[in-house]
Motif scaffolding. Structure first.
Motif, short mmCIF file in Angstrom:
data_model
loop_
_atom_site.label_atom_id
_atom_site.label_comp_id
_atom_site.label_asym_id
_atom_site.label_seq_id
_atom_site.Cartn_x
_atom_site.Cartn_y
_atom_site.Cartn_z
N LEU A 1 0.83 -1.20 0.00
CA LEU A 1 0.00 0.00 0.00
C LEU A 1 0.86 1.25 0.00
O LEU A 1 0.48 2.28 -0.57
CB LEU A 1 -0.94 0.00 1.20
CG LEU A 1 -2.00 -1.10 1.23
CD1 LEU A 1 -2.99 -0.86 2.36
CD2 LEU A 1 -2.73 -1.23 -0.09
N GLY A 2 2.04 1.16 0.62
CA GLY A 2 2.97 2.29 0.58
C GLY A 2 3.43 2.58 -0.84
O GLY A 2 3.56 3.74 -1.25
N ALA A 3 3.68 1.51 -1.61
CA ALA A 3 4.09 1.68 -3.01
C ALA A 3 2.97 2.30 -3.83
O ALA A 3 3.20 3.20 -4.66
CB ALA A 3 4.49 0.33 -3.60
N ILE A 4 1.74 1.85 -3.60
CA ILE A 4 0.60 2.40 -4.33
C ILE A 4 0.37 3.86 -3.92
O ILE A 4 0.05 4.71 -4.77
CB ILE A 4 -0.66 1.55 -4.05
CG1 ILE A 4 -0.48 0.15 -4.65
CG2 ILE A 4 -1.91 2.21 -4.63
CD1 ILE A 4 -1.58 -0.84 -4.30
N ASP A 5 0.54 4.15 -2.64
CA ASP A 5 0.42 5.52 -2.15
C ASP A 5 1.42 6.42 -2.87
O ASP A 5 1.10 7.55 -3.28
CB ASP A 5 0.66 5.54 -0.65
CG ASP A 5 0.30 6.87 0.00
OD1 ASP A 5 -0.42 7.67 -0.64
OD2 ASP A 5 0.74 7.12 1.14
N LYS A 6 2.63 5.92 -3.06
CA LYS A 6 3.67 6.69 -3.74
C LYS A 6 3.31 6.92 -5.20
O LYS A 6 3.53 8.01 -5.75
CB LYS A 6 5.01 5.93 -3.64
CG LYS A 6 6.21 6.73 -4.13
CD LYS A 6 6.50 7.88 -3.19
CE LYS A 6 7.76 8.62 -3.59
NZ LYS A 6 8.01 9.79 -2.72
N ILE A 7 2.74 5.91 -5.84
CA ILE A 7 2.31 6.04 -7.23
C ILE A 7 1.27 7.15 -7.36
O ILE A 7 1.36 8.02 -8.23
CB ILE A 7 1.73 4.70 -7.74
CG1 ILE A 7 2.83 3.64 -7.81
CG2 ILE A 7 1.07 4.88 -9.11
CD1 ILE A 7 2.30 2.22 -7.97
N LEU A 8 0.29 7.13 -6.48
CA LEU A 8 -0.76 8.16 -6.49
C LEU A 8 -0.18 9.54 -6.20
O LEU A 8 -0.53 10.54 -6.85
CB LEU A 8 -1.83 7.82 -5.46
CG LEU A 8 -2.74 6.62 -5.77
CD1 LEU A 8 -3.49 6.19 -4.52
CD2 LEU A 8 -3.72 6.97 -6.88
N SER A 9 0.71 9.59 -5.21
CA SER A 9 1.31 10.87 -4.82
C SER A 9 2.13 11.48 -5.95
O SER A 9 2.07 12.69 -6.20
CB SER A 9 2.18 10.67 -3.57
OG SER A 9 2.83 11.86 -3.21
N ASN A 10 2.89 10.65 -6.65
CA ASN A 10 3.70 11.14 -7.77
C ASN A 10 2.81 11.70 -8.88
O ASN A 10 3.12 12.74 -9.48
CB ASN A 10 4.58 10.02 -8.32
CG ASN A 10 5.72 9.66 -7.39
OD1 ASN A 10 6.06 10.42 -6.49
ND2 ASN A 10 6.30 8.50 -7.58
N HIS A 11 1.72 11.00 -9.15
CA HIS A 11 0.80 11.47 -10.18
C HIS A 11 0.18 12.81 -9.77
O HIS A 11 0.05 13.73 -10.60
CB HIS A 11 -0.30 10.43 -10.40
CG HIS A 11 -1.33 10.83 -11.42
ND1 HIS A 11 -1.07 10.86 -12.77
CD2 HIS A 11 -2.63 11.21 -11.28
CE1 HIS A 11 -2.16 11.25 -13.42
NE2 HIS A 11 -3.11 11.47 -12.54
N LEU A 12 -0.18 12.92 -8.51
CA LEU A 12 -0.74 14.18 -8.01
C LEU A 12 0.28 15.30 -8.11
O LEU A 12 -0.07 16.45 -8.42
CB LEU A 12 -1.20 14.00 -6.56
CG LEU A 12 -2.54 13.30 -6.39
CD1 LEU A 12 -2.69 12.75 -4.97
CD2 LEU A 12 -3.69 14.25 -6.71
N GLY A 13 1.55 14.97 -7.85
CA GLY A 13 2.60 15.97 -7.99
C GLY A 13 2.68 16.51 -9.41
O GLY A 13 2.85 17.72 -9.63
N GLU A 14 2.55 15.61 -10.39
CA GLU A 14 2.56 16.04 -11.79
C GLU A 14 1.34 16.90 -12.11
O GLU A 14 1.43 17.87 -12.87
CB GLU A 14 2.58 14.81 -12.71
CG GLU A 14 3.86 13.99 -12.63
CD GLU A 14 5.07 14.75 -13.15
OE1 GLU A 14 4.90 15.65 -13.99
OE2 GLU A 14 6.19 14.45 -12.70
#
Length: 703
Positions: free
Chosen positions: A284-297
């Motif tokens: 879930l931490g990896a998925i959280d990071k994926i979502l967070s990176n997309h939000l950053g973009e």
């Protein structure tokens, strides 16, 4: 039977010699020859470009290598099920042949041995082919597709389920024929098949154990395509772009923003497949990071869009149209829709975690019972015949549960105290207050807040362009230095100047600009998802106002001054509307109330910012003559009337009417008022500094 007669004779001979084990061993080695040949004859075409011969690998670019890996994954995942079908056909044939040659009692064991031998020599090659499809090393370049590895693994699980069914069927044939060994219920055969599961699935071990890192690597590449599209979308926008270009860009961002959710749904699918609920925190931490990176973009894209549109404030102000506001408002839906999708995704994740925890409980219970029986049988304290019944089939989920635990569980206990189970149950527990507060995806939630903030800033920048333009040159206006006039028309009073009427007209026009957007309940519902903190965009001009007045160390005072409520009783004149003055007439519908609340929230935000900017500009006026004070009072009184007409609670801001009064207050009264301030209060100290600045503009010295 005629073909098997010589072999049966050999069995008879070797039985008499007591060397049956040697014969079976040699027999088993020879049986999978055809499937081995089929495996090693697999040679898919390598990636080929128009100017490269087939099988050429030298001089390939990174994009060529990525395409080759993608192609290899597609080809292998398509071919492998056909090979598995060949192995199953061999096992089905062996089920009959072993019974004929070696006798029914030995047939199940022979089938298992043939199955083992079918995979023994090919496992290194199997591992190599998987590495070609997608490397199991997190540090390796992300070429190919982790999805293809998942597809191959699913094929393998389906094969193992069918293979088990054949083996179990062979044992049940023996039981039904009455040829089973005394007391044999298949426990040993069941354990042998578990060993086979581990053997056949061993090439996937690293993919399961390194799931979080590999999923992050895989999804970064896929999400990178979307990020590049977003960058191209906003990269073509500038201050010279027309309204249509802005509309197209915001519409495209609206389409691209939710693109990440099908990706992370796939991530959860692969987590369930490879990890089965174990190591849930890392996944879930990896998925959280994926979502967070997309939000950053997304945040970068929105800020780039805002910067491009407001690079030339004067041009934006000159071209300003209600459609600019409606277009800017659409980005609120980008953030609102994302927050709603994230909430739904998190809810779906909890549902999945609950399902996985129930599955884990069932599996651990079954394995604990089998382990207890096996230990009792081994110790001679339990009769085999009355303790275990071989399942006639095992589903893909059953086998996946077993492999996931062996590959990924750091706690090898088989009870409800298993730490992996308790962790999974904690993530699944919606009722856990501490977890509910933090959320499953805290980085993503923080990212949504940043996205909402960037959307607020974009809308604000568009809505405040006109006031910013007209207030910009206020300190240098000649009206502040005017001398007394003998013009007869002045006896009718001083009129508000053009700059302030343009600001006022713009504020009144915003009401009509906001209403079309707020009149759609579905649209409004999305926008309201991200309205928290919208007032924060107004803080900057108030910070500059306080700085221009000379108030030092004022960070805590700024929001107090901006809100205005706390200083309502500290000013000379306060025309601000209360909450009761701003309510709609009785009989308004819920939709009308919601629409008005949204419009008022933005009018409040823009109004506060305009007020803060106006006050900051006033603080920078070099000098105010008595006539200049009349102009200032007229301008401020006009703005008081405008904000009163808007009907927004808290407006006009108390400091607007207060400064208007200060500008024309007799000298002695102004000095006395300033000197009466409580120096022990930070807020009153700040007000004294502001009032002293007005006094100095009038040429009055205050100690």
């Amino acid at each position: 039977h005629t073909r098997l007669a010589p072999l049966q004779q050999c069995v008879s001979l070797y039985t008499k010699l007591g060397k049956m084990e040697s014969l079976q061993e040699e027999y088993v080695k020879q049986r999978p020859g055809a499937v081995h040949k089929a495996w090693f004859s697999y040679a898919p075409k390598t990636y080929n470009t128009s100017n490269k011969p087939t099988n050429a690998v030298e001089g390939m670019t990174s994009s060529d290598e990525a395409a080759a890996a993608q192609q290899a994954g597609e080809a292998f995942s398509t071919w492998l099920p056909t090979w598995y079908e060949t192995v199953l056909n061999l096992l089905a044939e062996e089920r009959r042949q072993a019974s004929t040659v070696f006798g029914p009692a030995d047939a199940p064991e022979i089938v298992v041995k043939v199955l083992r031998e079918a995979f023994r020599p090919i496992l290194p090659s199997f591992q190599s082919r998987l590495e070609t499809v997608f490397s199991s090393s997190p540090a390796a370049p992300a070429r190919g597709s982790f999805e293809a590895i998942g597809s191959v693994y699913e094929s393998t699980l389906r094969f193992l389920s069918l293979a088990y069914e054949l083996v179990a069927g062979s044992f049940l044939d023996v039981v039904e024929s009455g040829s089973a060994k005394t007391g044999d219920t298949g426990l040993e055969l069941y354990q042998d098949m578990q060993d086979v599961f581990l053997q056949v699935a061993s090439p996937f071990t690293f993919y399961a154990q390194r799931f979080a890192d590999l999923e992050g690597k895989h999804t970064r590449v896929v999400a990178g395509v979307v990020s590049k599209d977003m960058q191209q979308t906003v990269g073509s926008i500038s201050s010279n772009s027309g309204l249509q270009s802005l509309q197209e860009a915001t519409s495209r961002l609206k389409d691209l923003a939710p693109f990440i959710f099908p990706m992370v749904e796939g991530s959860l699918d692969r987590f369930e497949l490879f990890n089965g609920g174990y190591r849930v925190g890392a996944a879930l931490g990896a998925i959280d990071k994926i979502l967070s990176n997309h939000l950053g973009e997304l945040v970068i894209a929105i800020r780039s869009l805002s910067a491009a549109m407001t690079a030339d404030v004067n041009k934006l102000a000159d071209d300003f149209d209600e459609q600019h506001v409606l277009c800017a408002m659409e980005v609120l839906n980008v953030a609102g829709n994302f927050r709603r999708d994230l909430r739904n995704f998190e809810s779906g994740t909890r549902t999945r975690m609950k399902s996985l925890s129930e599955r884990m409980v069932d599996f651990l219970g079954q394995e604990a019972e089998i382990g207890r029986i096996a230990s009792a049988v081994k110790g001679g304290s339990m009769s085999v015949g009355s303790s275990f019944s071989l399942p006639d089939s095992l589903s893909v989920v059953d086998i996946d549960s077993f492999l996931s635990k062996v590959f990924c569980d750091d706690d090898q206990s088989h009870d409800e105290m298993n730490s992996s189970l308790t962790t999974l149950q904690r993530f699944a527990a919606v009722s856990d207050p501490s977890l509910a507060e933090a959320g499953l995806y805290p980085e993503a939630e923080s990212g949504v807040k940043r996205l909402a903030s960037s959307c607020h800033e974009f809308v604000f920048d568009v809505c405040s362009a006109v006031p910013r333009k007209h207030l910009n040159d206020l300190p240098q206006m000649a009206a502040w230095r005017e001398g007394a006039s003998t013009d007869a028309f002045d006896s009718y009073g001083t009129l508000p100047q053009q700059y302030i009427t343009q600001v006022g007209e713009h504020m009144l026009a915003l009401v009509q600009a906001f209403e079309p957007f707020a009149s759609d309940p579905a649209t409004l519902s999305l926008a309201n998802e991200v309205m928290d903190g919208v007032q924060d965009v107004a803080l900057q001009p108030w910070s500059e106002f306080v700085g221009a007045a000379g108030v030092l160390g004022s960070d805590s005072v700024i929001p107090v001054l901006m809100r205005g409520k706390e200083i309502a009783d500290l000013v000379l004149n306060n025309a601000a509307l209360g909450e009761e003055d701003a309510v709609l007439e009785e009989g308004a519908s819920e939709d009308e109330i919601a629409s008005a609340a949204f419009c008022n929230a933005w009018l409040d935000c823009v109004g506060l910012a305009v007020t803060g900017r106006l006050l900051e500009r006033i603080m920078r006026i070099p000098q105010l003559t008595p006539k200049g004070c009349d102009h200032l009072t007229a301008d401020l009184n006009y703005l008081v009337n405008v904000f009163s007409a808007l009907g927004v609670a808290g407006h006009p801001h108390p400091l607007v009417s207060h400064l208007g009064t200060l500008a024309t207050l007799p000298d002695t009264e102004l000095k006395a008022h300033i000197m009466s301030r409580d120096q022990g209060s930070d807020v009153q100290k700040a007000l004294r500094i502001i009032e002293s600045r007005v006094a100095r503009l009038r040429g009055l010295g205050v100690e």
